[in-house]
Scaffold this motif. Sequence first.
Motif, PDB file in Angstrom:
ATOM      1  N   ALA A 218     -12.528   8.439 -13.306  1.00 51.83           N
ATOM      2  CA  ALA A 218     -11.969   9.153 -12.157  1.00 51.83           C
ATOM      3  C   ALA A 218     -10.460   9.327 -12.233  1.00 51.83           C
ATOM      4  CB  ALA A 218     -12.335   8.427 -10.871  1.00 51.83           C
ATOM      5  N   GLY A 219      -9.771   8.466 -12.984  1.00 50.51           N
ATOM      6  CA  GLY A 219      -8.326   8.586 -13.096  1.00 50.51           C
ATOM      7  C   GLY A 219      -7.556   8.131 -11.874  1.00 50.51           C
ATOM      8  N   TYR A 220      -8.115   7.192 -11.120  1.00 55.84           N
ATOM      9  CA  TYR A 220      -7.392   6.676  -9.961  1.00 55.84           C
ATOM     10  C   TYR A 220      -6.107   5.990 -10.410  1.00 55.84           C
ATOM     11  CZ  TYR A 220     -12.062   7.061  -7.833  1.00 55.84           C
ATOM     12  OH  TYR A 220     -13.282   7.504  -7.396  1.00 55.84           O
ATOM     13  N   GLU A 221      -5.058   6.168  -9.635  1.00 57.65           N
ATOM     14  CA  GLU A 221      -3.791   5.504  -9.951  1.00 57.65           C
ATOM     15  C   GLU A 221      -3.750   4.071  -9.429  1.00 57.65           C
ATOM     16  OE1 GLU A 221      -0.172   7.692  -9.521  1.00 57.65           O
ATOM     17  OE2 GLU A 221      -1.214   9.624  -9.610  1.00 57.65           O
ATOM     18  N   THR A 222      -4.441   3.821  -8.333  1.00 58.00           N
ATOM     19  CA  THR A 222      -4.474   2.475  -7.755  1.00 58.00           C
ATOM     20  C   THR A 222      -5.849   2.243  -7.138  1.00 58.00           C
ATOM     21  OG1 THR A 222      -2.132   2.620  -7.185  1.00 58.00           O
ATOM     22  CG2 THR A 222      -3.392   0.869  -6.125  1.00 58.00           C
ATOM     23  N   ALA A 223      -6.357   1.019  -7.286  1.00 53.00           N
ATOM     24  CA  ALA A 223      -7.551   0.591  -6.566  1.00 53.00           C
ATOM     25  C   ALA A 223      -7.149  -0.475  -5.561  1.00 53.00           C
ATOM     26  CB  ALA A 223      -8.608   0.056  -7.527  1.00 53.00           C
ATOM     27  N   TRP A 224      -7.626  -0.301  -4.340  1.00 52.41           N
ATOM     28  CA  TRP A 224      -7.392  -1.284  -3.287  1.00 52.41           C
ATOM     29  C   TRP A 224      -8.697  -2.048  -3.095  1.00 52.41           C
ATOM     30  CZ3 TRP A 224      -2.505  -1.880  -1.501  1.00 52.41           C
ATOM     31  CH2 TRP A 224      -1.605  -0.846  -1.784  1.00 52.41           C
ATOM     32  N   PRO A 225      -8.773  -3.285  -3.613  1.00 50.31           N
ATOM     33  CA  PRO A 225     -10.056  -4.001  -3.689  1.00 50.31           C
ATOM     34  C   PRO A 225     -10.399  -4.753  -2.412  1.00 50.31           C
ATOM     35  CG  PRO A 225      -8.349  -5.286  -4.735  1.00 50.31           C
ATOM     36  CD  PRO A 225      -7.688  -4.021  -4.274  1.00 50.31           C
ATOM     37  N   GLY A 226     -11.628  -5.270  -2.390  1.00 54.64           N
ATOM     38  CA  GLY A 226     -12.081  -6.045  -1.249  1.00 54.64           C
ATOM     39  C   GLY A 226     -11.490  -7.436  -1.184  1.00 54.64           C
ATOM     40  N   HIS A 227     -10.905  -7.905  -2.282  1.00 56.56           N
ATOM     41  CA  HIS A 227     -10.280  -9.230  -2.327  1.00 56.56           C
ATOM     42  C   HIS A 227      -8.999  -9.145  -3.154  1.00 56.56           C
ATOM     43  CE1 HIS A 227     -13.997 -11.322  -0.901  1.00 56.56           C
ATOM     44  NE2 HIS A 227     -14.582 -10.336  -1.546  1.00 56.56           N
ATOM     45  N   ARG A 228      -8.025  -9.875  -2.755  1.00 58.59           N
ATOM     46  CA  ARG A 228      -6.778 -10.069  -3.509  1.00 58.59           C
ATOM     47  C   ARG A 228      -5.935  -8.797  -3.586  1.00 58.59           C
ATOM     48  NH1 ARG A 228      -6.749 -15.066  -6.638  1.00 58.59           N
ATOM     49  NH2 ARG A 228      -8.721 -16.157  -6.330  1.00 58.59           N
ATOM     50  N   ASP A 229      -5.116  -8.698  -4.639  1.00 60.77           N
ATOM     51  CA  ASP A 229      -4.049  -7.712  -4.707  1.00 60.77           C
ATOM     52  C   ASP A 229      -4.513  -6.378  -5.289  1.00 60.77           C
ATOM     53  OD1 ASP A 229      -2.174  -9.522  -3.686  1.00 60.77           O
ATOM     54  OD2 ASP A 229      -1.805 -10.377  -5.667  1.00 60.77           O
ATOM     55  N   PRO A 230      -3.736  -5.314  -5.031  1.00 61.02           N
ATOM     56  CA  PRO A 230      -4.108  -4.000  -5.573  1.00 61.02           C
ATOM     57  C   PRO A 230      -4.108  -3.992  -7.098  1.00 61.02           C
ATOM     58  CG  PRO A 230      -1.910  -3.942  -4.597  1.00 61.02           C
ATOM     59  CD  PRO A 230      -2.515  -5.249  -4.208  1.00 61.02           C
TER      60      PRO A 230
END
Length: 329
Positions: A218-230
């Motif tokens: 997908a080429g996402y620049e950032t993932a914001w996860p369900g736990h911990r840091d980006p």
Amino acid sequence: MERVSLSNASFEGENNAYLLADGTDTILIDTGDWTDTTRDRLRAFLRGRDLDIEAIDRIYLTHWHPDHTGLAGEIQSRSGASVHVHARDAPLVEGDPDSWAALRSLQERYFDGWGLPASKRAEIRDRMVDTPVYETPEVTPFEDGDVFSVNGRHLEVVHASGHAAGLCLFETTLDGASVVFSGDALLPVYTPNVGGADVRVERPLQRYLDALRTIADAGYETAWPGHRDPITDPATRAASIVRHHEERAWNVLATVERRGPVDTWTVSRELFGELAGIHALHGPGEVYAHLDHLERTGDVVSDGSEYRLAAGVADRLERRDGRRWDLSI
């Protein structure tokens, strides 16, 4: 968008919720669990932005696990917020007794097949209930590809089964960058459990690998996860988790060679030691996911609940230069 760090006693690290309140709507992605600590943290966070729980208009849930959904019902009852989750997970989030009973019955059938000792089953049951003990919401189901308008931006649903049957990503654009709220599909430190975390998922490892391919492509620049840091390089993190599962596949095969014919619980004990509590579900579940995948690729064969190597696999194990068991992305 702002990240809300909430409490969690599990090994994945503290849960995240995400607040999108830069317009007329106040939106939460996930809610954390139902504990007093989580409730107090969320309230304090909202007060710091001149908001309260009553201001929340909509909640989007990544999946049904209670550490992500626990406050959804309470928030809905106080604010009237709509609660949205994938159709596969909607009955569990709503607390439907029949759906929870079916889940528990399916777990017991898997426990039989895995060779799980009675004492370990009891430990798992002690950590679980037949229906949620917290307030449950009425939900609005969504499907893969659905798009929601959130304060002038689009939030698109991407079904990413594996860890949970209805686990979904939410992709959007923030400050001109393509980003994704990845729930437990992509975590920065740990790899999400597959096989035990939701026994409703058929072919769990393959489903999860497909989800990782989706993220990587997908080429996402950032993932914001369900736990911990980006996660600042989601594609690289996805590839590293695939390599982790490649290594685990080798270890599962080596254990089957050494101990086979062997059941799932014995392989789990060899790889993870004497697991306790909820880990007694996750360990053999993960091994089952690999054995299921390896049987489908022709690398192991089963006779009832026991597994042995297929012909020729021992030679590849000795060389350690065989094919990658269809795990690469």
